[in-house]
Design a protein around this motif. Structure first.
Motif, mmCIF file in Angstrom:
data_model
loop_
_atom_site.group_PDB
_atom_site.id
_atom_site.type_symbol
_atom_site.label_atom_id
_atom_site.label_comp_id
_atom_site.label_asym_id
_atom_site.label_seq_id
_atom_site.Cartn_x
_atom_site.Cartn_y
_atom_site.Cartn_z
ATOM 1 N N GLY A 93 0.793 -1.218 0.000
ATOM 2 C CA GLY A 93 0.000 0.000 0.000
ATOM 3 C C GLY A 93 0.822 1.262 0.000
ATOM 4 O O GLY A 93 0.257 2.364 0.101
ATOM 5 N N TYR A 94 2.147 1.129 -0.139
ATOM 6 C CA TYR A 94 3.023 2.293 -0.084
ATOM 7 C C TYR A 94 3.751 2.478 -1.413
ATOM 8 O O TYR A 94 3.967 1.537 -2.170
ATOM 9 N N ASP A 95 4.137 3.732 -1.679
ATOM 10 C CA ASP A 95 4.894 4.032 -2.899
ATOM 11 C C ASP A 95 6.349 3.607 -2.763
ATOM 12 O O ASP A 95 7.004 3.297 -3.757
ATOM 13 N N LEU A 96 6.850 3.606 -1.517
ATOM 14 C CA LEU A 96 8.249 3.263 -1.292
ATOM 15 C C LEU A 96 8.451 2.901 0.171
ATOM 16 O O LEU A 96 7.787 3.442 1.055
ATOM 17 N N VAL A 97 9.391 1.986 0.411
ATOM 18 C CA VAL A 97 9.765 1.613 1.771
ATOM 19 C C VAL A 97 11.197 2.089 2.019
ATOM 20 O O VAL A 97 12.078 1.913 1.175
ATOM 21 N N PHE A 98 11.405 2.710 3.171
ATOM 22 C CA PHE A 98 12.743 3.121 3.603
ATOM 23 C C PHE A 98 13.159 2.140 4.700
ATOM 24 O O PHE A 98 12.805 2.308 5.859
ATOM 25 N N PRO A 99 13.915 1.081 4.352
ATOM 26 C CA PRO A 99 14.312 0.076 5.358
ATOM 27 C C PRO A 99 15.516 0.544 6.150
ATOM 28 O O PRO A 99 16.650 0.162 5.882
ATOM 29 N N LEU A 100 15.261 1.370 7.149
ATOM 30 C CA LEU A 100 16.337 1.955 7.943
ATOM 31 C C LEU A 100 16.763 0.970 9.037
ATOM 32 O O LEU A 100 16.682 1.225 10.235
ATOM 33 N N LEU A 101 17.197 -0.201 8.577
ATOM 34 C CA LEU A 101 17.575 -1.310 9.457
ATOM 35 C C LEU A 101 19.048 -1.627 9.245
ATOM 36 O O LEU A 101 19.551 -1.537 8.126
ATOM 37 N N HIS A 102 19.719 -2.003 10.322
ATOM 38 C CA HIS A 102 21.144 -2.292 10.251
ATOM 39 C C HIS A 102 21.405 -3.749 10.613
ATOM 40 O O HIS A 102 20.722 -4.323 11.456
ATOM 41 N N GLY A 103 22.425 -4.326 9.978
ATOM 42 C CA GLY A 103 22.870 -5.647 10.380
ATOM 43 C C GLY A 103 21.992 -6.780 9.875
ATOM 44 O O GLY A 103 21.187 -6.628 8.949
ATOM 45 N N PRO A 104 22.117 -7.972 10.503
ATOM 46 C CA PRO A 104 21.360 -9.152 10.067
ATOM 47 C C PRO A 104 19.857 -8.919 10.089
ATOM 48 O O PRO A 104 19.335 -8.197 10.942
ATOM 49 N N ASN A 105 19.173 -9.538 9.155
ATOM 50 C CA ASN A 105 17.712 -9.427 9.018
ATOM 51 C C ASN A 105 17.261 -7.990 8.824
ATOM 52 O O ASN A 105 16.201 -7.578 9.311
ATOM 53 N N GLY A 106 18.063 -7.226 8.087
ATOM 54 C CA GLY A 106 17.685 -5.849 7.814
ATOM 55 C C GLY A 106 18.526 -5.243 6.714
ATOM 56 O O GLY A 106 18.015 -4.645 5.770
ATOM 57 N N GLU A 107 19.833 -5.435 6.827
ATOM 58 C CA GLU A 107 20.778 -4.839 5.888
ATOM 59 C C GLU A 107 21.440 -5.891 5.012
ATOM 60 O O GLU A 107 22.302 -5.580 4.202
ATOM 61 N N ASP A 108 21.036 -7.152 5.178
ATOM 62 C CA ASP A 108 21.764 -8.268 4.551
ATOM 63 C C ASP A 108 21.055 -8.879 3.353
ATOM 64 O O ASP A 108 21.420 -9.954 2.898
ATOM 65 N N GLY A 109 20.034 -8.211 2.840
ATOM 66 C CA GLY A 109 19.313 -8.719 1.670
ATOM 67 C C GLY A 109 18.021 -9.430 1.993
ATOM 68 O O GLY A 109 17.223 -9.700 1.083
ATOM 69 N N THR A 110 17.775 -9.759 3.265
ATOM 70 C CA THR A 110 16.560 -10.490 3.612
ATOM 71 C C THR A 110 15.313 -9.627 3.432
ATOM 72 O O THR A 110 14.370 -10.017 2.739
ATOM 73 N N VAL A 111 15.306 -8.448 4.053
ATOM 74 C CA VAL A 111 14.170 -7.536 3.892
ATOM 75 C C VAL A 111 14.087 -7.036 2.454
ATOM 76 O O VAL A 111 12.994 -6.891 1.889
ATOM 77 N N GLN A 112 15.241 -6.828 1.836
ATOM 78 C CA GLN A 112 15.253 -6.384 0.437
ATOM 79 C C GLN A 112 14.599 -7.427 -0.480
ATOM 80 O O GLN A 112 13.895 -7.073 -1.432
ATOM 81 N N GLY A 113 14.823 -8.707 -0.181
ATOM 82 C CA GLY A 113 14.176 -9.759 -0.963
ATOM 83 C C GLY A 113 12.667 -9.748 -0.782
ATOM 84 O O GLY A 113 11.906 -9.929 -1.748
ATOM 85 N N LEU A 114 12.209 -9.541 0.447
ATOM 86 C CA LEU A 114 10.779 -9.451 0.729
ATOM 87 C C LEU A 114 10.150 -8.318 -0.071
ATOM 88 O O LEU A 114 9.100 -8.484 -0.699
ATOM 89 N N LEU A 115 10.798 -7.148 -0.047
ATOM 90 C CA LEU A 115 10.248 -5.982 -0.739
ATOM 91 C C LEU A 115 10.279 -6.169 -2.254
ATOM 92 O O LEU A 115 9.366 -5.729 -2.964
ATOM 93 N N THR A 116 11.315 -6.839 -2.744
ATOM 94 C CA THR A 116 11.388 -7.132 -4.178
ATOM 95 C C THR A 116 10.239 -8.047 -4.594
ATOM 96 O O THR A 116 9.582 -7.824 -5.623
ATOM 97 N N LEU A 117 9.978 -9.091 -3.798
ATOM 98 C CA LEU A 117 8.868 -9.999 -4.095
ATOM 99 C C LEU A 117 7.523 -9.274 -4.048
ATOM 100 O O LEU A 117 6.612 -9.573 -4.821
ATOM 101 N N ALA A 118 7.414 -8.308 -3.121
ATOM 102 C CA ALA A 118 6.164 -7.548 -2.989
ATOM 103 C C ALA A 118 6.011 -6.521 -4.097
ATOM 104 O O ALA A 118 4.922 -5.946 -4.258
ATOM 105 N N GLY A 119 7.076 -6.277 -4.856
ATOM 106 C CA GLY A 119 7.003 -5.319 -5.953
ATOM 107 C C GLY A 119 6.978 -3.875 -5.498
ATOM 108 O O GLY A 119 6.447 -3.011 -6.205
#
Length: 339
Positions: free
Chosen positions: A79-105
């Motif tokens: 429901g958002y135009d963009l996500v700002f994943p201001l997360l550091h380290g594991p489960n935030g900066e390591d591609g995991t959240v980025q993969g979720l957002l990529t799948l969500a389009g």
């Protein structure tokens, strides 16, 4: 129309509180006439908190357990135009959240899955940067299984580098789990600590002399630019967790007092590293500089650096004439670009 921005903060890493401080700064800076911003805090247990709990966490500086799982909340990001994943380290900066957002389009600020994952793992970063011809200190990789089944072989790897040396978990930030080993008696405790936090550990040779620590900010996607070079100064033996997060223990100087050719080489190396690792949006690239020899060693690449108004990355761009509000606005514009 205003762009709807979801600001993710908190997370499961040791930089949980830093992320919340960064989020407060970003919330205060984003122009309200351009953006409708919704903060969402991820607890230390990985739960995505509802609005009331998010507000309390941002105010208190810590997120308690509760909320919904990642997968339950994943649908809501669409429901958002963009996500700002201001997360550091594991489960935030390591591609995991980025993969979720990529799948969500959903577009997001910062590097994608590849750039995030490779930059997070210190060993993978070194292997990619070596292929790009960038100078680094000598290192060795050891795994938890090697340490359990053949500890003497791991000790031999360390001795190949000589003492003193550093022992680091491969996938943690904020200097968590890092030890400086000065004698053979300190090696086993350092390895035990690092392997308690990660299955992959990097053994890293000590940079000759007492190097100066330089940092440079990168901004952009396929046409990135480099900030002025800054320098970290501190009295501690190395830039450990306490030095990093205790007020008054470290200071920054921007621009760093360096010969022009050294500053230019730092900026050039940082841009080469950013491209080699397929980073996007932003990164802070850290170097060691040995003044007596003029040699530079690339230390690490941070794809989501600390983002408070007093953090090094925003300060580097402030020195370049870009205000904090202009910087976060530019990052959102870069996140919305087609990649």
């Amino acid at each position: 129309m205003k762009k709807r921005i979801l600001l993710l903060a908190g997370g499961q890493s040791g930089e949980h509180e830093v992320s919340l401080m960064s989020a407060r700064s970003v919330l205060a800076a984003l122009p309200r006439e351009l953006f409708e911003v919704t903060p969402l805090v991820v607890s230390r247990q990985g739960r995505w908190l509802p609005p009331a709990d998010t507000a309390r966490a941002l105010e208190a500086g810590v997120a308690e357990n509760g909320g919904e799982s990642l997968l339950k909340r994943a649908v809501s990001v669409q429901g958002y135009d963009l996500v700002f994943p201001l997360l550091h380290g594991p489960n935030g900066e390591d591609g995991t959240v980025q993969g979720l957002l990529t799948l969500a389009g959903v577009p997001y600020v910062g590097s994608g899955v590849l750039g995030s994952a490779v930059s997070m793992d210190k060993v993978m970063t070194k292997q990619v940067l070596a292929s790009a011809g960038l100078p680094q200190v000598e290192y060795r990789l050891a795994t938890r299984r090697q340490w359990r089944e053949g500890p003497e072989a791991v000790r031999d790897l360390a001795m190949e580098l000589g003492l003193p040396l550093f022992v680091k978990p491969a996938n943690l930030g904020s200097s968590v789990g890092i030890s400086k080993v000065r004698s053979e008696s300190e090696l086993d405790p350092a390895l035990n600590l690092a392997f308690s936090l990660d299955r992959r550990v990097i053994l890293e040779a000590m940079t000759p002399g007492r190097p100066r620590e330089l940092e440079v900010g990168i901004l952009g996607n396929d046409a990135p630019i480099a900030s002025p070079v800054g320098e970290l100064r501190f009295e501690a033996d190395f830039y450990d967790y306490a030095t990093k997060y205790t007020a008054g223990q470290a200071s920054m100087q921007i621009p760093a007092p360096l010969p022009p050719e050294i500053s230019e080489r730092v900026r050039e190396y940082a841009l080469r590293a950013f491209r080699a690792l397929d980073c996007a949006g932003l990164a802070r690239v850290d170097f060691f500089y040995v003044e007596s020899s003029g040699k530079l060693y690339l230390n690490e690449v941070n794809t989501m650096p600390g983002f408070t108004t007093t953090s090094m990355y925003p300060k580097l761009w402030e020195a370049a004439g870009l205000s904090y509000a202009e910087l976060v606005t530019r990052l959102i514009e870069l996140g919305l670009e087609e990649r």
